[in-house]
Scaffold this active site. Structure first.
Site, PDB file in Angstrom:
ATOM      1  N   LYS A 155       2.361  23.557 -46.230  1.00 36.98           N
ATOM      2  CA  LYS A 155       1.418  22.452 -46.357  1.00 36.98           C
ATOM      3  C   LYS A 155       0.974  22.374 -47.820  1.00 36.98           C
ATOM      4  O   LYS A 155       0.231  23.237 -48.296  1.00 36.98           O
ATOM      5  CB  LYS A 155       0.227  22.683 -45.420  1.00 36.98           C
ATOM      6  CG  LYS A 155       0.620  22.558 -43.960  1.00 36.98           C
ATOM      7  CD  LYS A 155       1.026  21.131 -43.648  1.00 36.98           C
ATOM      8  CE  LYS A 155       2.091  21.045 -42.571  1.00 36.98           C
ATOM      9  NZ  LYS A 155       2.545  19.687 -42.321  1.00 36.98           N
ATOM     10  N   LYS A 161       7.694  12.463 -34.029  1.00 33.68           N
ATOM     11  CA  LYS A 161       6.573  12.983 -33.245  1.00 33.68           C
ATOM     12  C   LYS A 161       6.393  12.100 -32.009  1.00 33.68           C
ATOM     13  O   LYS A 161       6.293  10.870 -32.132  1.00 33.68           O
ATOM     14  CB  LYS A 161       5.290  12.993 -34.080  1.00 33.68           C
ATOM     15  CG  LYS A 161       5.314  14.004 -35.226  1.00 33.68           C
ATOM     16  CD  LYS A 161       3.992  14.004 -35.973  1.00 33.68           C
ATOM     17  CE  LYS A 161       3.804  15.260 -36.801  1.00 33.68           C
ATOM     18  NZ  LYS A 161       4.541  15.259 -38.073  1.00 33.68           N
TER      19      LYS A 161
END
Ligand code: MG
Length: 367
Positions: free
Chosen positions: A165, A265
């Protein structure tokens, strides 16, 4: 078969690591997940789940999921849950947009279809490929040293694919990528996911600074146009995620050669029905996919497993086992990670049964 009731439950999913941090200073400590139970006049129930990554990730938030479900549910009573194309058309007629609201209902209806057919959803989605499939581990944003150390810890648990991240301060992000890259071993995969957090000039600079690192760049900037500009300035393999929210965006990206990999997703595109459509198109076009969701517990992890396991292995980049990130189990029967890999359940439907003692009383039940 007819839908006779739709109930929604709220369940909190705390994180083993205490918190999850990504771009723009965003973080979540406890995930707010919604479990949906669709019941039928045949006595068969289906289970779905939706769990936005907080309110600041996509145009989705947990209370919005429940409010939207309460708005949508009355119009679905009496519909046949096994006719998934018709059911999705009905949901799109009743409510424009808000794909994440529809996702848990679509997921629950796939569960029902599988139970009616006495087949696991993975079979209905095209069939199981091999024994299992690889997972990635998201490495929460932290100092370069701690992120490198976390990668070593998760490799010890069997993971070989790591998604950093980044999307923070550019100079620190360059250090993060180099520090973690130094920990990589042959066969490992490293992705730097900025989660829309860089300005275009920052992303171009960072991509140049890591040009000698074996790393994928994921969703550097907010808009598709900015990402495309960055893509044209770097030769690192490129992943698009947040902007790939429907089939039309996949087609646009393919036409522009805007990415090598997409992140698919389930709730971002509106459920398993639409995710399968995108998955099958990507298989035909040779676009590799990470298959996952915004977040979730056991039910979403099971749905991810059925879609990922039915995807040809050469086109499946990675998938996610969200149920291993959280301390609460919201269903029995969900797949559990083994040596960095996961397999879809062999049981009919999604193969999960909610732990109603964990879910408590429903937020609403519409009959
Ligand atoms: Mg991503």
């Amino acid at each position: 078969m007819k839908i006779t009731s739709i109930a929604a439950y709220r369940v909190e999913l705390p994180l083993h690591e205490g918190s999850y941090k990504w771009s723009g200073g965003n973080s979540v400590d406890v995930f707010d997940s919604t479990v949906v139970v669709v019941s039928t006049d045949a006595g068969i129930s289906g289970y779905g789940e939706v769990c936005p990554l907080g309110p600041a990730y996509l145009a989705a938030y947990a209370n919005g999921a429940r409010t939207g479900l309460a708005e949508l549910a009355p119009g679905l009573i009496g519909q046949d849950p096994t006719e998934l194309g018709k059911l999705n058309r009905r949901m799109d007629q009743l409510m424009r947009g808000h794909p994440y609201v529809k996702s848990a209902i679509d997921m629950a209806c796939w569960d029902i279809l599988g139970k009616v057919a006495s087949q696991p959803v993975v079979t209905l989605l095209g069939g199981r490929n091999g024994d299992d499939f690889p997972l990635y581990r998201a490495i929460s944003q932290d100092t370069p040293e701690r992120m490198a150390s976390n990668v070593a810890g998760y490799r010890a648990q069997g993971y070989t694919k790591f998604q950093l991240k980044v999307g923070g301060q550019p100079d620190i992000d360059i250090q993060r990528i180099h520090a973690v890259a130094a920990e990589m071993q042959t066969g490992d995969v490293l992705v730097a996911d900025a989660n829309t957090g860089w300005r275009q000039h920052e992303a171009v600079r960072i991509a140049h600074a890591v040009r000698d690192v074996d790393v994928y760049i994921e969703q550097p900037c907010m808009s598709y146009e900015e990402c495309l500009a960055v893509r044209r300035h770097t030769d690192r393999p490129f992943v698009l995620d947040e902007v790939i929210d429907d089939l039309a965006m996949v087609l646009r990206g393919v036409s522009d050669q805007a990415m090598d990999v997409i992140n698919l997703k389930i709730s971002k595109v509106g459920g398993l029905t639409k995710a399968r459509q995108i998955r099958d198109l990507c298989v035909s076009l040779g676009i590799v996919m990470t298959i996952e969701d915004t977040w979730g517990g056991d039910i979403i992890t099971s749905a991810i497993a059925h879609l990922a396991h039915s995807t040809p292995p050469e086109l499946l980049f990675t998938a996610t086992d969200f149920n291993s990130y959280v301390t609460v189990s919201n269903a029995e029967g969900a797949p559990q990670r083994q040596n960095g890999r996961l397999a879809a359940s062999m049981a009919p439907g999604l193969g999960v049964t909610p732990r109603f003692e964990v879910l408590g009383s429903p937020v609403f039940e519409i009959r």
